[in-house]
Write an enzyme that holds these catalytic residues in place. Structure first.
Site, PDB file in Angstrom:
ATOM      1  N   ASP A  47       0.841  -1.190   0.000  1.00 50.22           N
ATOM      2  CA  ASP A  47       0.000   0.000   0.000  1.00 50.22           C
ATOM      3  C   ASP A  47       0.885   1.253   0.000  1.00 50.22           C
ATOM      4  O   ASP A  47       1.722   1.414   0.894  1.00 50.22           O
ATOM      5  CB  ASP A  47      -0.896  -0.027   1.249  1.00 50.22           C
ATOM      6  CG  ASP A  47      -2.121   0.847   1.099  1.00 50.22           C
ATOM      7  OD1 ASP A  47      -2.097   1.770   0.265  1.00 50.22           O
ATOM      8  OD2 ASP A  47      -3.118   0.612   1.813  1.00 50.22           O
ATOM      9  N   ASP A  48       0.729   2.095  -0.989  1.00 49.35           N
ATOM     10  CA  ASP A  48       1.464   3.374  -1.054  1.00 49.35           C
ATOM     11  C   ASP A  48       2.982   3.212  -1.021  1.00 49.35           C
ATOM     12  O   ASP A  48       3.695   4.052  -0.471  1.00 49.35           O
ATOM     13  CB  ASP A  48       1.040   4.314   0.096  1.00 49.35           C
ATOM     14  CG  ASP A  48      -0.398   4.792  -0.011  1.00 49.35           C
ATOM     15  OD1 ASP A  48      -1.119   4.295  -0.899  1.00 49.35           O
ATOM     16  OD2 ASP A  48      -0.794   5.655   0.786  1.00 49.35           O
ATOM     17  N   CYS A  86      -6.128   3.959  -3.854  1.00 55.58           N
ATOM     18  CA  CYS A  86      -6.474   2.590  -3.427  1.00 55.58           C
ATOM     19  C   CYS A  86      -7.746   2.030  -4.044  1.00 55.58           C
ATOM     20  O   CYS A  86      -7.721   1.022  -4.731  1.00 55.58           O
ATOM     21  CB  CYS A  86      -6.668   2.539  -1.919  1.00 55.58           C
ATOM     22  SG  CYS A  86      -5.373   3.280  -0.963  1.00 55.58           S
ATOM     23  N   LYS A 140      -6.083  -5.849   3.698  1.00 52.92           N
ATOM     24  CA  LYS A 140      -6.987  -4.739   3.329  1.00 52.92           C
ATOM     25  C   LYS A 140      -7.990  -5.085   2.229  1.00 52.92           C
ATOM     26  O   LYS A 140      -7.677  -5.791   1.281  1.00 52.92           O
ATOM     27  CB  LYS A 140      -6.112  -3.578   2.870  1.00 52.92           C
ATOM     28  CG  LYS A 140      -6.862  -2.417   2.219  1.00 52.92           C
ATOM     29  CD  LYS A 140      -6.007  -1.183   2.219  1.00 52.92           C
ATOM     30  CE  LYS A 140      -6.442  -0.190   1.150  1.00 52.92           C
ATOM     31  NZ  LYS A 140      -5.751   1.102   1.311  1.00 52.92           N
ATOM     32  N   HIS A 142     -11.128  -2.391   1.354  1.00 51.60           N
ATOM     33  CA  HIS A 142     -11.356  -1.011   0.866  1.00 51.60           C
ATOM     34  C   HIS A 142     -12.265  -0.923  -0.356  1.00 51.60           C
ATOM     35  O   HIS A 142     -12.087  -0.069  -1.225  1.00 51.60           O
ATOM     36  CB  HIS A 142     -10.010  -0.309   0.581  1.00 51.60           C
ATOM     37  CG  HIS A 142     -10.099   1.174   0.788  1.00 51.60           C
ATOM     38  ND1 HIS A 142      -9.066   2.037   0.493  1.00 51.60           N
ATOM     39  CD2 HIS A 142     -11.107   1.959   1.244  1.00 51.60           C
ATOM     40  CE1 HIS A 142      -9.422   3.280   0.769  1.00 51.60           C
ATOM     41  NE2 HIS A 142     -10.660   3.255   1.221  1.00 51.60           N
ATOM     42  N   HIS A 236       1.442   2.069   4.000  1.00 53.35           N
ATOM     43  CA  HIS A 236       0.523   3.176   4.286  1.00 53.35           C
ATOM     44  C   HIS A 236       0.779   3.651   5.713  1.00 53.35           C
ATOM     45  O   HIS A 236       1.270   2.881   6.532  1.00 53.35           O
ATOM     46  CB  HIS A 236      -0.914   2.673   4.154  1.00 53.35           C
ATOM     47  CG  HIS A 236      -1.939   3.743   3.935  1.00 53.35           C
ATOM     48  ND1 HIS A 236      -2.248   4.699   4.881  1.00 53.35           N
ATOM     49  CD2 HIS A 236      -2.734   4.004   2.873  1.00 53.35           C
ATOM     50  CE1 HIS A 236      -3.183   5.501   4.404  1.00 53.35           C
ATOM     51  NE2 HIS A 236      -3.494   5.105   3.175  1.00 53.35           N
ATOM     52  N   ASP A 301      -0.281  -0.677  -4.829  1.00 53.78           N
ATOM     53  CA  ASP A 301      -1.584  -0.284  -5.387  1.00 53.78           C
ATOM     54  C   ASP A 301      -1.557   1.084  -6.067  1.00 53.78           C
ATOM     55  O   ASP A 301      -2.427   1.411  -6.861  1.00 53.78           O
ATOM     56  CB  ASP A 301      -2.680  -0.333  -4.305  1.00 53.78           C
ATOM     57  CG  ASP A 301      -2.446   0.668  -3.170  1.00 53.78           C
ATOM     58  OD1 ASP A 301      -1.328   1.209  -3.031  1.00 53.78           O
ATOM     59  OD2 ASP A 301      -3.409   0.912  -2.405  1.00 53.78           O
ATOM     60  N   ASN A 302      -0.556   1.896  -5.724  1.00 49.76           N
ATOM     61  CA  ASN A 302      -0.347   3.214  -6.353  1.00 49.76           C
ATOM     62  C   ASN A 302       0.993   3.720  -5.849  1.00 49.76           C
ATOM     63  O   ASN A 302       1.653   3.047  -5.060  1.00 49.76           O
ATOM     64  CB  ASN A 302      -1.495   4.199  -6.020  1.00 49.76           C
ATOM     65  CG  ASN A 302      -1.905   4.182  -4.558  1.00 49.76           C
ATOM     66  OD1 ASN A 302      -2.995   3.739  -4.208  1.00 49.76           O
ATOM     67  ND2 ASN A 302      -1.019   4.628  -3.685  1.00 49.76           N
ATOM     68  N   LYS A 323       1.017   9.669  -5.054  1.00 51.37           N
ATOM     69  CA  LYS A 323      -0.346   9.128  -4.980  1.00 51.37           C
ATOM     70  C   LYS A 323      -1.346  10.257  -5.208  1.00 51.37           C
ATOM     71  O   LYS A 323      -1.102  11.388  -4.790  1.00 51.37           O
ATOM     72  CB  LYS A 323      -0.553   8.514  -3.590  1.00 51.37           C
ATOM     73  CG  LYS A 323      -1.942   7.983  -3.336  1.00 51.37           C
ATOM     74  CD  LYS A 323      -2.034   7.406  -1.936  1.00 51.37           C
ATOM     75  CE  LYS A 323      -3.447   6.962  -1.622  1.00 51.37           C
ATOM     76  NZ  LYS A 323      -3.579   6.466  -0.244  1.00 51.37           N
TER      77      LYS A 323
END
Ligand SMILES: *[C@@H]1O[C@H](CO)[C@@H](O)[C@H](O)[C@H]1NC(C)=O
Ligand SMILES: *[C@@H]1O[C@H](CO)[C@@H](O)[C@H](O)[C@H]1NC(C)=O
Ligand SMILES: *[C@@H]1O[C@H](CO)[C@@H](O)[C@H](O)[C@H]1NC(C)=O
Ligand SMILES: *[C@@H]1O[C@H](CO)[C@@H](O)[C@H](O)[C@H]1NC(C)=O
Ligand SMILES: *[C@@H]1O[C@H](CO)[C@@H](O)[C@H](O)[C@H]1NC(C)=O
Ligand SMILES: *[C@@H]1O[C@H](CO)[C@@H](O)[C@H](O)[C@H]1NC(C)=O
Ligand SMILES: *[C@@H]1O[C@H](CO)[C@@H](O)[C@H](O)[C@H]1NC(C)=O
Length: 546
Positions: A47-48, A86, A140, A142, A236, A301-302, A323
């Site tokens: 994540d991130d 996300c 996660k 989301h 994240h 994811d990004n 992001k």
């Protein structure tokens, strides 16, 4: 007579050898675990995580030896694109469609927002269930949790252990939401299926999710194929949006003492634990003799949130943006895929791949007929990957945000981008290069790919793309030079394509947060509040301190 006997003996011996051979064959084949023919599929999502925060992109400031091993023995996906945040990215992954097809292209889901994947789009885990896979999600989600059918269990996963909202604390698993009336609400968001898990508070998230993943693999019946998504909290921020949680702060500060920025030191600790998780999952697959018939995919994811809300000190260097931005730093992410099944491996793929491609690509690898997936944006890239053949994808719609009025599209080496997130908030170059002499030397045995050559000198004025920029990503992946004036025809073709997508776009379905979702009503846990019959309801609200 002697001769006859001899030939008889030969016949008998031959028969014996054959019988023994057959016996041996049966013993050998039956003692080997009966691996299912369909490959196991393991998708590990960070994540991130920043483009520059994995060793296989040329900087060992944050050593990620397990990812480097995966990349060296597998394939580095150098032109892999996601959405810039996300919820849209995960929508594209699970539906094989651009988020504009379902109105999911805007701001990520807020906790307490009644929104979910559309009912009419079958998801990736559902497709794999139909192929006979056991499907598990750890970590996660989301993608909605107002109703039970919005959650992972309602969308094709046989099991889920993890959280429903955007992020939780690294140790407390509490998820916050700023409700639309300004009130901050919070509650435990760690669920085993639907049941809140209080007992794991205090455990470190990366380890908790890794251990659950190992349990899933350990308990898996190898006669059926496994589809496992490990969707990490790392890297994240946690808690109120600033926590960079590590199990031992002193040890982390010591280990990364050569990094000046104290927050980036913690970030390095977070990423380092993430990398260790990958090593443990690979080792467990190997131990279960599943690895030989597995495909293991890793990506973020990004891009990293180097600045702004939820700033994590990650780095997309040398790329532009972070992001939330459609510049490369937001959407061109660290990714690698490993499988002993590949015909060609150990190379850097320069082919365009979009996150929506994984559904048809992995479905195809599993022997599924991609025609069964219907009309989708994703393209089957299995042949392109396994043989390093040219890819069938020539174009990627990065996004159209019809509310913020910005968009980006890539065709071959060209990228058209117009407008930007919140009027240029994230348009610049950010993040640590990680290439100073104080950093560890990269392992020369590991395959890497490195874009450091493309960075513009720091004094270069930041381009304003409010009226549209065209970039040649081959020569200029750092998006420094607008060539829209010299390539008007290409720009026009791309504008036409955007106009066409815009006509097909489903407007954003974002909603206000629902006050009824407040965890205060559910013993301080997040619950599927519009279908709450089995939730633990608070009996005496006044007594709970906030
Ligand atoms: C929640 O969203 C769904 C889908 O948009 C809608 O059908 C439903 O009425 C909403 N529920 C509430 C209580 O607003
Ligand atoms: C979050 O909490 C930390 C530690 O208590 C505090 O320093 C920081 O200002 C808080 N950040 C936000 C965005 O509230
Ligand atoms: C790629 O495109 C070619 C030509 O249109 C087609 O024949 C081929 O089947 C496609 N390959 C895949 C994997 O979709
Ligand atoms: C770009 O120019 C527009 C005016 O044309 C201005 O409103 C906007 O703030 C500028 N953006 C940046 C990132 O400088
Ligand atoms: C690289 O590989 C060589 C030859 O196998 C080996 O001797 C050396 O130790 C390796 N270097 C590192 C840093 O692992
Ligand atoms: C805002 O929403 C929260 C969450 O439902 C509620 O507890 C609170 O009373 C509301 N505050 C105001 C001022 O309406
Ligand atoms: C309610 O929450 C507390 C923690 O605050 C927990 O210990 C307890 O088990 C929960 N009750 C139920 C019924 O889940």
């Amino acid at each position: 007579m002697k001769r006859l006997k001899k030939s008889q003996n030969i016949v008998i011996a031959t028969v014996m050898v054959c019988v023994l051979g057959l016996l041996l064959y049966f013993i050998l084949t039956s003692s080997k675990p009966s691996t299912a023919k369909k490959p196991n599929i393991i998708i590990i999502i960070a994540d991130d995580l920043g483009y520059n925060d994995v060793s296989f992109h040329g900087s060992s400031q944050i050593p990620t030896p397990n990812l480097a091993k995966m990349a060296t023995r597998g394939i580095i996906l150098d032109r892999f694109y996601t959405q810039s945040t996300c919820t849209p990215s995960r929508t594209a992954l699970l539906t094989g469609q651009y988020p504009i097809r379902s109105g999911m292209q805007g701001y990520p889901l807020k906790a307490g927002e009644n929104r979910s994947l559309p009912l009419n789009m079958p998801t990736m885990p559902l497709h794999f269930q139909n192929l006979g896979y056991k499907t598990h999600l750890v970590g996660k989600w989301h993608l909605g949790a107002a109703y039970k059918e919005d959650t992972p269990l309602g969308k094709g996963f046989d099991s889920h252990f993890g959280y429903w909202n955007g992020f939780v604390g690294y140790f407390d698993y509490v998820s916050f939401s700023k409700m639309d009336n300004g009130t901050l609400v919070k509650g435990l968001d760690l669920h085993d299926q639907f049941e809140p898990v209080w007992g794991s508070q205090g455990r470190y998230a990366t380890e908790l999710f890794t251990e659950r993943s190992l349990d899933v693999i350990e308990g898996h019946d190898v006669r059926v194929p496994l589809f496992l998504v490990v969707s990490h909290l790392a890297a994240h921020t946690g808690q109120n949006g600033s926590e960079l949680g590590v199990p031992d702060v002193d040890q982390t500060n010591h280990e990364f003492s050569y990094i000046q920025d104290p927050r980036r030191r913690l970030y390095a600790g977070v990423v380092s634990h993430l990398d260790a998780s990958i090593g443990r999952i690979m080792a467990k697959l190997d131990e279960k003799q599943m690895l030989d018939n597995s495909i293991v995919l890793f990506f973020s994811d990004n891009g990293a949130q180097t600045v702004g809300m939820y700033e994590n000190s990650g780095s997309n260097w040398p790329l532009r943006g972070v992001k939330f931005s459609d510049f490369e730093g937001g959407v061109r992410v660290a990714a690698t895929i490993y499988s002993p099944l590949f015909h060609k491996k150990g190379y850097v793929s320069e082919h365009l791949i979009h996150i929506s491609d994984w559904l048809p690509t992995l479905y195809s690898a599993a022997g599924g007929d991609v025609a069964h997936l219907g009309q989708i944006d994703g393209i089957d890239q299995w042949d392109a990957l396994t043989n390093n053949n040219p890819s069938n994808r020539t174009e990627i719609l990065i996004n159209i945000d019809e509310v913020d009025e910005n968009f980006a599209i890539i065709r071959d080496k060209f990228k058209l981008i117009q407008g930007s997130y919140h009027e240029g908030t994230f348009d610049q170059y950010y993040g640590d290069s990680g290439r100073g002499p104080e950093n560890p030397t990269p392992n020369p045995n590991h395959t890497t790919t490195d874009l450091s050559w493309c960075r513009a000198p720091d004094q270069t004025p930041i381009l304003n793309c409010t009226k549209g920029c065209l970039f040649d990503l081959d020569k200029d992946p750092c998006e420094t030079t607008n060539i829209i004036e010299s390539e008007p025809e290409i720009a026009n073709q791309l504008y036409e394509k955007i106009a066409q997508f815009w006509k097909e776009l489903v407007p954003q379905r974002n909603k206000d947060t629902d006050p009824k979702s407040d965890p205060i009503f559910y013993n301080n846990t997040w619950c599927t509040w519009l279908e709450d019959a089995s939730c633990h309801k608070t009996t005496n609200i006044e007594r709970i301190s906030r």
